[in-house]
Write a protein that holds these residues in place. Structure first.
Motif, short mmCIF file in Angstrom:
data_model
loop_
_atom_site.label_atom_id
_atom_site.label_comp_id
_atom_site.label_asym_id
_atom_site.label_seq_id
_atom_site.Cartn_x
_atom_site.Cartn_y
_atom_site.Cartn_z
N THR A 1 0.84 -1.21 0.00
CA THR A 1 0.00 0.00 0.00
C THR A 1 0.87 1.25 0.00
O THR A 1 0.62 2.21 -0.74
N ALA A 2 1.90 1.24 0.84
CA ALA A 2 2.82 2.38 0.90
C ALA A 2 3.48 2.60 -0.45
O ALA A 2 3.63 3.74 -0.90
N PHE A 3 3.85 1.52 -1.13
CA PHE A 3 4.49 1.63 -2.43
C PHE A 3 3.55 2.28 -3.45
O PHE A 3 3.96 3.15 -4.22
N ARG A 4 2.29 1.86 -3.47
CA ARG A 4 1.33 2.42 -4.43
C ARG A 4 1.14 3.91 -4.19
O ARG A 4 1.10 4.71 -5.14
N ILE A 5 1.04 4.30 -2.93
CA ILE A 5 0.85 5.71 -2.60
C ILE A 5 2.08 6.53 -2.98
O ILE A 5 1.99 7.57 -3.63
#
Length: 254
Positions: A51-55
């Motif tokens: 999730t952090a990567f996508r954001i």
């Protein structure tokens, strides 16, 4: 109908949660003086890594974050900094320069702009557009490569020696002799560099510390910039830049 309402409501809720998570990531950099890796961002926001990567990937793509390839750390990008600039010291600069941008546009009917430097980019801080249907259009806050175009070259020419070398090494098409010539002349001019058919002329704006804080620029189709107009533009722009600089506290050293 009820199912459709719930579907739209769920979608809206999901979007709001995604927005909140993205803002949580940006908030991390408010009190952070250095950069952060993806792993550190995920840990501090309590997000899973995917999730952090996508954001972070989205924020980087939109230039709200920028990533150092060597350290793998993220920092605030040009777009985020442009937002901060608009409510910080540049507010005074924009207020001072706006009347001069209007005068330039009214006198020559070409797009008059002001740019500031941020890393490898130049950011359009303000502009007044030409009324011609064929004109230069750059949105306020837009970031462009600092090594291309007259506006960027002025900012690099008066940067510190270390910053000049860093940018020159990174882009490979700026030479010390070119930057020296720009400083000697007191302006930069480019044609067909940022875009085919585009002519640009830029002069520096100094602050009270005798540092260049912005470039005053006029740009448009080359076919309208014949020699006599260019000379008049340069004289007028140099005068306006001096007046803005003087208002910022600049005093030319004897």
């Amino acid at each position: 109908m009820k199912d459709k309402f719930h579907s739209e409501s769920n979608r809206e809720g999901s979007l709001l949660k995604s927005l909140e998570k993205s803002l949580d990531v940006l908030d991390l950099f408010v009190e952070c003086n250095g950069g952060m890796t993806l792993k550190e961002i995920a840990a501090k926001t309590e997000l899973n890594t995917s999730t952090a990567f996508r954001i972070v990937n989205t924020l980087e793509r939109r230039h709200y974050l920028t990533r150092n390839e060597d350290s793998k750390q993220y920092r605030l990008g040009a777009r985020a900094l442009a937002l901060g600039y608009s409510s910080h010291w540049t507010e005074n600069l924009v207020t001072l320069a706006k009347p001069y941008l209007r005068r330039l546009q009214q006198e020559f009917n070409e797009t008059a702009s002001m740019y500031i430097a941020e890393g490898d980019c130049r950011i359009c801080l303000d502009h007044v557009e030409s009324t011609h249907s064929l004109r230069r259009v750059i949105p306020i806050g837009e970031s462009l490569p600092i090594y291309k175009g007259a506006a960027g070259k002025v900012l690099v020419a008066w940067a510190g020696a270390d910053e000049q070398k860093r940018i020159s090494d990174a882009c490979g098409n700026l030479t010390e002799s070119e930057l020296t010539m720009i400083r000697h002349n007191g302006y930069a001019v480019t044609q067909d560099e940022s875009e085919n058919g585009l002519f640009a002329l830029a002069v520096p704006i100094f602050n009270f510390e005798n540092q260049v804080v912005a470039s005053l620029t006029i740009a448009g189709p080359s076919m309208r910039f014949y020699d006599s107009v260019r000379q008049k533009m340069l004289f007028t722009m140099s005068q306006y830049a001096c007046e803005i600089s003087y208002a910022l506290g600049y005093r030319k050293k004897e």
